[in-house]
Design a protein around this motif. Structure first.
Motif, short mmCIF file in Angstrom:
data_model
loop_
_atom_site.label_atom_id
_atom_site.label_comp_id
_atom_site.label_asym_id
_atom_site.label_seq_id
_atom_site.Cartn_x
_atom_site.Cartn_y
_atom_site.Cartn_z
N ARG A 1 3.14 -1.39 -14.09
CA ARG A 1 1.74 -0.45 -13.50
C ARG A 1 2.15 -0.90 -11.94
O ARG A 1 2.42 -2.34 -11.61
CB ARG A 1 0.45 -1.16 -13.65
CG ARG A 1 -0.20 -0.49 -14.95
CD ARG A 1 -0.80 0.70 -14.37
NE ARG A 1 -2.30 0.32 -13.97
CZ ARG A 1 -2.62 0.59 -12.42
NH1 ARG A 1 -1.17 1.18 -12.22
NH2 ARG A 1 -3.17 0.65 -11.66
N GLN A 2 1.99 0.02 -11.26
CA GLN A 2 2.54 -0.62 -10.60
C GLN A 2 1.22 -0.48 -9.11
O GLN A 2 0.74 0.64 -8.90
CB GLN A 2 3.43 0.37 -8.79
CG GLN A 2 4.30 0.36 -7.98
CD GLN A 2 4.99 0.83 -7.19
OE1 GLN A 2 5.09 1.52 -6.80
NE2 GLN A 2 6.11 0.59 -7.83
N ARG A 3 0.61 -1.49 -8.58
CA ARG A 3 -0.69 -0.88 -8.55
C ARG A 3 -0.73 -1.39 -6.19
O ARG A 3 0.10 -2.35 -5.93
CB ARG A 3 -1.31 -2.53 -9.14
CG ARG A 3 -1.52 -2.82 -10.56
CD ARG A 3 -2.14 -3.51 -10.66
NE ARG A 3 -2.62 -3.53 -12.36
CZ ARG A 3 -1.79 -3.74 -13.28
NH1 ARG A 3 -0.28 -4.50 -13.11
NH2 ARG A 3 -1.80 -3.90 -14.23
N TYR B 1 -6.39 0.99 -18.24
CA TYR B 1 -5.11 1.51 -17.58
C TYR B 1 -4.93 0.80 -16.45
O TYR B 1 -4.44 0.03 -15.63
CB TYR B 1 -6.05 3.02 -16.68
CG TYR B 1 -4.60 3.19 -15.82
CD1 TYR B 1 -3.18 3.89 -16.79
CD2 TYR B 1 -4.44 3.33 -14.45
CE1 TYR B 1 -2.16 4.41 -15.88
CE2 TYR B 1 -3.68 3.55 -13.82
CZ TYR B 1 -2.92 4.23 -14.23
OH TYR B 1 -1.77 4.83 -13.29
N ASP B 2 -6.13 0.12 -15.80
CA ASP B 2 -6.36 -0.86 -14.20
C ASP B 2 -5.29 -2.51 -14.65
O ASP B 2 -4.63 -2.70 -14.26
CB ASP B 2 -7.48 -1.56 -14.33
CG ASP B 2 -8.21 -0.16 -13.22
OD1 ASP B 2 -7.07 0.74 -12.57
OD2 ASP B 2 -9.14 -0.11 -12.95
N ASP B 3 -5.57 -2.46 -15.87
CA ASP B 3 -4.83 -3.98 -16.93
C ASP B 3 -3.81 -3.79 -17.46
O ASP B 3 -3.40 -4.88 -18.58
CB ASP B 3 -6.23 -4.36 -17.78
CG ASP B 3 -7.61 -4.93 -16.95
OD1 ASP B 3 -7.35 -5.03 -15.69
OD2 ASP B 3 -8.65 -5.34 -17.55
N LYS C 1 -8.47 10.35 -10.11
CA LYS C 1 -7.18 8.49 -9.78
C LYS C 1 -6.47 8.95 -10.85
O LYS C 1 -6.22 10.32 -11.65
CB LYS C 1 -7.76 7.59 -10.37
CG LYS C 1 -8.89 8.56 -11.80
CD LYS C 1 -10.03 6.78 -12.29
CE LYS C 1 -11.00 7.05 -12.74
NZ LYS C 1 -11.64 8.24 -13.17
N THR D 1 1.81 4.36 -12.78
CA THR D 1 3.09 3.34 -13.66
C THR D 1 4.27 3.63 -13.48
O THR D 1 5.11 5.26 -12.68
CB THR D 1 2.66 3.52 -15.19
OG1 THR D 1 2.82 5.10 -15.02
CG2 THR D 1 1.49 2.92 -14.84
N ASP E 1 -0.97 3.56 -6.80
CA ASP E 1 -1.31 3.35 -8.13
C ASP E 1 -0.87 4.22 -8.80
O ASP E 1 -1.24 5.13 -8.67
CB ASP E 1 -2.90 3.50 -7.50
CG ASP E 1 -3.54 2.62 -8.89
OD1 ASP E 1 -3.51 0.99 -9.16
OD2 ASP E 1 -3.97 3.33 -9.62
N ILE F 1 -1.94 -10.24 -6.80
CA ILE F 1 -1.61 -8.67 -7.46
C ILE F 1 -0.01 -8.12 -8.00
O ILE F 1 0.99 -8.48 -7.84
CB ILE F 1 -1.94 -7.60 -6.82
CG1 ILE F 1 -3.40 -7.40 -5.90
CG2 ILE F 1 -2.18 -6.26 -6.91
CD1 ILE F 1 -3.86 -6.69 -4.88
N ARG F 2 -0.58 -8.56 -9.33
CA ARG F 2 0.77 -8.40 -10.39
C ARG F 2 1.05 -6.21 -9.65
O ARG F 2 0.19 -5.78 -9.98
CB ARG F 2 0.71 -8.03 -11.86
CG ARG F 2 0.04 -9.15 -12.27
CD ARG F 2 0.65 -9.67 -13.54
NE ARG F 2 1.05 -11.02 -13.90
CZ ARG F 2 0.23 -12.42 -13.69
NH1 ARG F 2 -1.19 -12.64 -13.04
NH2 ARG F 2 0.45 -12.97 -14.20
N THR F 3 2.36 -6.47 -9.27
CA THR F 3 2.81 -4.94 -9.30
C THR F 3 3.91 -4.48 -9.79
O THR F 3 4.73 -5.78 -10.76
CB THR F 3 2.41 -4.44 -7.78
OG1 THR F 3 2.97 -2.68 -8.09
CG2 THR F 3 3.39 -5.01 -7.24
#
Length: 899
Positions: free
Chosen positions: A467-469, A537-539, A502, A457, A455, A13-15
């Motif tokens: 993004r911080q996921r 937003y997720d991507d 969210k 930014t 979750d 997961i990219r964060t």
């Protein structure tokens, strides 16, 4: 028959890393056991796959030990409904009885932008007070004020790519090798590839200075004099950009006149700064002749009672030569926290509104209409130091602290501690159950999501939104900070204004506010992201603001674009005469400088969980020059009491030739949770910059005296164990438990009398050699090694590396008894040098002596040390130099001051 396929690894997961403002991309994979496998994201433009020692160890910090997992009210577990009702009810009551300015929020650059936005909206738009400030006040606000004075808004003009293209990189008050190591590697790569020069301006010779082409040891407080002298030199040598000055700026004449008053000639600059005239001339010549110049500045500039003027003096030199907003050119403020900039974008500072708007009637009205806010704050709120002064006076009755630890980090920290007990309501949103702030009588504790569970930014130092996921599920009853604030707002009667389900809902609103009635006069504009769908937003890929309608970001500003001032011109600012806020005296003859170290972060509530990070500098310390130490009768590793007019600490001494005589340096990280007497914030004066409100944390008058304790030792235990009152101690995470270094007064027999009671119910195996003054103990519970204890004479302090290896391996009783008898429990790697790969001093020295590793490259090839973030490279060079200079029969690895 085909074999069964092996288990499929979960996708990464990219964060984004939660430490400094570099904003490195991280690839994180859950390991199925509650932990994470972490590596750098090669596609993130901030780090291109590299991580520093702290980022590399993130997987060690996500365990649930010590986590706050349930709401607590008055020390007892409560439901969310009860806890939220208590917060909302008390806030509403205090506002009704004492007015909106009787309540305040104190936030953190550890929050995500969405968290910040909701908290700021509730306080400034619905409670009706400007009392929202942040710990970014302690690290970034002088840069903010300097940018606002010069550019008209809080805007960093350049980007990290400028570090790749610069011909000269100047680091001012920035130990980037330790505090921003990924950017520092980019600087070193540029030097290797293009021949860029690196100049470091700092009172002390840091790891960055060790790598510099030119080191300028500026006297405390004299950065302004140095850069005023540079401005005079540029003017007198014909190096000004007349077209840029005439067409794009105002106020140059006044700024140059003041610079000539402060720094009329090189000799006067040399006297003021303590820098040799030849070195000044070399620096000024480099700045004048090298076309592409980036000047990076950080806490050494910002954390000053004249920090805003120091920023202005630096910016003046770039404006005067037109070196701004073009490739390889410009001032670049290196942010201390991962989301200090994102917080400022949404009004996280008490003197700003959201979307970089100010407390001007038209802008108050604009934000109020956008929010449909019934009680917009009409004036600036209290900045951090003034806020806690108001708490102390009883003017602020309720405080909500989110994701920060002010009882440790603020100046005059003992008074801050005492003031917290005076509040009618202290609410703390945290992910740890105990820290110095939560333990000061918090009425309500709210369990917040930690990194790895959040979750949203963040925005890094180059205006890049990432993004911080969420990588891990929310544990227990923990919730995102934005959810907690929204739920309180709803219970205060504002549910319709806080309908968020969210993080994406909040981000879209934030982006829309930046574009609202923005005809191009406000540079912060995320209008191109205001209609981003949930999937978008997720991507969301990392992007720098301003963001156009096409969704594309902007790397550099102001080469052509007007500045955000009424006439579009930048402003030169004439600085005040440089001075220290408080001078030294006979009682306090030293100047105390504070800062960060390589492998720890803030007050260690996250980084302190990592055994790797805790190995490099396991105890709070003070650096001083060997000549000062000799005069005071202090040796390396002794204990000393450091005192100021505010308080005192007891710290280990470290002798450092690079520490100027008459000065001290001590790190900020230790708290009451991790040391008996190491809270350096208790020593720092509370003088602040008149423009930024940022406290002076680099120059407190101090005294240092020996604090002799005849016994030193260590305790290794599965769980933290308290030591008797009067014992000096420092605690660090180790593999398999907790390590505690300690010192004590009295006799070894007295220690032998109380030590067996440290682990009640354990089987004790111990040994006392009264003649040698040595005592050893091992404690077993059901055959498992539970604790190891060693005490001996302070003059022959025991090293604990071998015992830690034994403890980590959970050795059987036989191995433990071997250790007690003094026999080696295994190879001793020595004090940690490379945290990324866990390489110790003894291992490195062995590679040099027996494997021919006579360069940093050879050490890297043999041991991997120095091949990741590179922050240990200066230390490796010192080890190589020491080994080369020491005859083989005299080599003593442990004598190196690198522990």
């Amino acid at each position: 028959m085909n074999a069964h396929p092996g288990p499929v690894a979960p996708p990464a997961i990219r964060t984004t890393c939660p430490y400094c403002g570099v904003g490195c991309g991280v690839l994180a994979r859950p390991d199925g056991l509650g932990g994470l496998a972490v590596e750098g994201d090669p596609d993130h433009p901030a780090n291109c796959g590299r991580l520093c020692s702290k980022g590399s160890a993130l997987g060690e910090t996500v365990g649930l030990e010590g986590r706050l997992l349930h709401p607590m009210v008055e020390g007892r577990r409560a439901s969310w409904d009860d806890a939220l009702g208590r917060v909302a009810g008390d806030l509403s009551r205090i506002v009704a009885e004492h007015g909106p300015d009787a309540v305040a929020f104190y936030l953190s650059g550890q929050l995500l932008t969405e968290d910040y936005y909701v908290a700021n909206k509730l306080m400034k738009g619905f409670v009706g007070s400007g009392n929202v400030d942040t710990n970014s006040r302690l690290c970034m606000s002088s840069s903010v004020a300097g940018h606002r004075r010069a550019f008209g808004a809080d805007i960093v003009p350049g980007c990290y790519a400028d570090l790749d293209e610069a011909d000269l990189i100047v680091l001012v008050g920035s130990n980037a090798a330790w505090c921003h190591p990924i950017l520092f590697r980019r600087m070193l790569d540029n030097r290797a590839r293009r021949g860029a020069k690196i100049v470091v301006v700092d009172p002390r010779r840091s790891a960055s200075a060790d790598e510099a082409d030119l080191f300028l040891p500026v006297a405390a407080g004299q950065d302004t004099a140095l850069f005023c002298g540079l401005l005079v030199h540029l003017a007198e040598s014909g190096a000004l950009d007349a077209d840029f000055l005439g067409g794009r700026t105002e106020g140059f004449g006044e700024a140059l006149a003041r610079a000539r008053e402060i720094a009329p000639d090189p000799a006067s600059v040399a006297r003021a700064t303590g820098i040799a005239e030849a070195d000044l001339a070399a620096f000024y010549d480099l700045f004048r002749t090298r076309e592409k110049v980036v000047t990076c500045y950080s806490q050494g500039v910002n954390q000053s009672a004249q920090g805003t003027d120091k920023v202005g003096a630096i910016v003046n030199c770039h404006l005067a030569t037109g070196r701004i907003g073009r490739p390889g050119m410009g001032p670049l403020s290196l942010t201390g926290q991962p989301n200090a900039m994102g917080g400022r974008e949404v009004g996280g500072l008490a003197n700003m509104l959201a979307a970089h708007m100010n407390y001007l009637p038209a802008e108050i009205d604009r934000v109020g209409r956008f929010w449909d806010a019934p009680r917009m704050a009409r004036r600036e709120g209290l900045k951090a130091v003034a806020l806690f002064d108001a708490i102390d006076r009883g003017e602020v009755r309720a405080l909500w602290v989110m994701a920060t630890n002010p009882a440790v980090s603020l100046p005059d920290a003992d008074r801050v501690r005492a003031s917290l007990a005076k509040l009618d309501l202290l609410v703390v949103s945290e992910n740890v159950a105990s820290n110095d702030t939560t333990s000061r009588g918090a009425h309500v504790l709210l369990p917040a999501a930690a990194w790895g569970e959040k979750d949203g930014t963040v925005t890094n130092s180059e205006r890049r939104i990432s993004r911080q996921r969420a990588v891990l599920p929310l544990p227990g009853e923990a919730k995102p900070d934005w959810w907690i604030v929204s739920a309180v707002a709803a219970r205060m009667g504002f549910a319709s204004a806080f309908p968020y389900r969210k993080a994406a809902d909040i981000f879209r609103e934030h982006a829309a506010l930046t574009a609202f009635e923005n005809g191009g006069e406000r540079v912060l504009d995320l209008g191109g992201l205001a209609d981003l769908g949930d999937r978008g937003y997720d991507d969301l890929a990392p992007v720098q603001w301003p963001v156009g309608a096409d969704g594309e970001g902007t790397a550099r500003l102001f080469a052509e674009r007007p500045f955000q001032t009424p006439d579009g011109r930048a402003r030169f600012v004439a600085p005040a005469l440089p001075r220290l806020a408080t001078e030294t005296s006979e009682a306090y003859p030293f100047v105390l400088n504070t800062g960060r170290i390589r492998d720890q972060w803030h007050t260690m509530t996250r980084s302190g969980r990592s055994p790797r990070l805790g190995s490099h500098r396991p105890a709070p310390f003070v650096e001083l020059h060997p000549a000062d130490a000799a005069r005071l009768g202090l040796g390396d590793g002794d204990l000393a009491r450091v005192s100021t007019a505010m308080g005192s600490c007891v710290l280990e001494t470290r002798l450092a030739e690079g520490q100027p005589p008459g000065t001290l340096f001590s790190p900020i990280h230790w708290s009451g949770e991790t040391s008996s007497d190491g809270r350096i914030g208790a020593l720092v004066h509370d003088h602040v910059d008149p423009f930024s409100g940022q406290p002076e944390m680099k120059a407190s008058p101090a005294a240092i005296t020996p604090e002799p304790m005849p016994l030193r030792g260590f305790l290794l235990s599965r769980l933290p164990i308290g030591l008797p009152d009067g014992t000096w101690w420092a605690r660090a995470a180790i593999e398999g438990g907790t390590g505690t270094l300690f010192a004590a007064r009295g006799s070894i027999g007295r220690i032998a009398a109380w030590a067996p009671a440290l682990v009640p119910g354990a089987e004790i195996a111990d040994y006392l050699d009264a003649g040698a003054g040595v005592y050893r103990l091992a404690a077993f519970v059901e055959g498992r090694l539970e604790a190891v204890f060693f005490a001996g004479p302070a003059a022959a302090r025991p090293h604990w590396e071998a015992a830690r290896a034994l403890f980590a391996a959970e050795a059987e009783g036989r191995g433990a008894r071997q250790a007690l008898s003094g026999r080696n429990a295994g190879p001793d790697p020595g004090p940690l040098v490379c945290a990324c790969f866990g390489v110790g001093l003894a291992t490195i020295c062995d590679a040099i002596r027996t494997k021919g590793a006579t360069s940093t490259e050879a050490i890297g090839a043999a041991l991997r040390a120095g091949t990741n973030c590179g922050s240990c490279l200066p230390e490796l060079r010192r080890i190589l130099a020491s080994e080369a200079a020491t005859p083989a029969n005299e080599r003593l690895s442990d004598s190196l001051v690198v522990r």
